[in-house]
Design a protein around this motif. Structure first.
Motif, PDB file in Angstrom:
ATOM      1  N   LEU A   1       0.840  -1.187   0.000  1.00 56.60           N
ATOM      2  CA  LEU A   1       0.000   0.000   0.000  1.00 56.60           C
ATOM      3  C   LEU A   1       0.878   1.240   0.000  1.00 56.60           C
TER       4      LEU A   1
ATOM      5  N   GLU B   1       0.576   5.326   0.225  1.00 56.88           N
ATOM      6  CA  GLU B   1      -0.302   6.455   0.532  1.00 56.88           C
ATOM      7  C   GLU B   1       0.324   7.754   0.062  1.00 56.88           C
TER       8      GLU B   1
ATOM      9  N   CYS C   1      -4.535   6.055  -1.689  1.00 55.68           N
ATOM     10  CA  CYS C   1      -3.815   4.843  -1.301  1.00 55.68           C
ATOM     11  C   CYS C   1      -3.940   3.843  -2.434  1.00 55.68           C
TER      12      CYS C   1
ATOM     13  N   MET D   1     -11.208  -1.715   1.847  1.00 52.21           N
ATOM     14  CA  MET D   1     -10.107  -0.780   2.074  1.00 52.21           C
ATOM     15  C   MET D   1     -10.612   0.355   2.938  1.00 52.21           C
TER      16      MET D   1
ATOM     17  N   TRP E   1      -9.435   3.831   5.836  1.00 52.59           N
ATOM     18  CA  TRP E   1      -8.508   4.770   6.456  1.00 52.59           C
ATOM     19  C   TRP E   1      -8.689   4.751   7.969  1.00 52.59           C
TER      20      TRP E   1
ATOM     21  N   ARG F   1     -13.454   4.796  -4.096  1.00 48.37           N
ATOM     22  CA  ARG F   1     -12.422   3.906  -4.616  1.00 48.37           C
ATOM     23  C   ARG F   1     -12.575   3.724  -6.110  1.00 48.37           C
TER      24      ARG F   1
ATOM     25  N   CYS G   1      -3.677   3.729   5.645  1.00 43.35           N
ATOM     26  CA  CYS G   1      -4.536   2.978   4.744  1.00 43.35           C
ATOM     27  C   CYS G   1      -4.481   1.503   5.140  1.00 43.35           C
TER      28      CYS G   1
ATOM     29  N   TYR H   1      -5.852  -2.492   3.923  1.00 38.13           N
ATOM     30  CA  TYR H   1      -6.484  -3.404   2.974  1.00 38.13           C
ATOM     31  C   TYR H   1      -6.813  -4.692   3.716  1.00 38.13           C
TER      32      TYR H   1
END
Length: 115
Positions: free
Chosen positions: A4, A6, A22, A34, A36, A71, A95, A97
């Protein structure tokens, strides 16, 4: 493994805006979430917003109406548009995932809001 990256943090005055990005790469599963998170000094990391690959979103109460998560699945990229920023939004934003075999974190980007 998922990587990832950012970008978009910085220093702005209260009332201003920032947009975080990200980008995920590696072993991306089509169904994933995903999001934050943020961590202020001497505080625990907290959820800011999440979005599933299907587009369902979830926000912390403290950012509802001010922040928007979105996204681009084709680019495996998640965005966080932050408006009406307040000094209490100052934190390192991470970020995350989640999908497939586990969860991965970005390195974090500093967001500082001056009063």
């Amino acid at each position: 493994q998922v990587q990832l990256v950012e970008s978009g943090g910085g220093l702005v005055q209260a009332g201003g805006s920032l947009r975080l990005s990200c980008a995920a790469s590696g072993s991306i599963f089509s169904r994933n979430t995903m999001g934050w998170y943020r961590q202020a000094p001497e505080k625990q990391r907290e959820l800011v917003a999440t979005i599933t690959s299907g587009g369902s979103t979830n926000y912390a109460d403290s950012v509802k109406g001010r922040f928007t998560i979105s996204r681009d699945n084709a680019k495996n990229t998640v965005y966080l548009q932050m408006n009406s920023l307040k000094p209490e939004d100052t934190a390192v934003y991470y970020c995350k995932y989640s999908g497939g075999y586990g969860a991965y974190w970005g390195q974090g980007t500093q967001v500082t809001i001056s009063s």
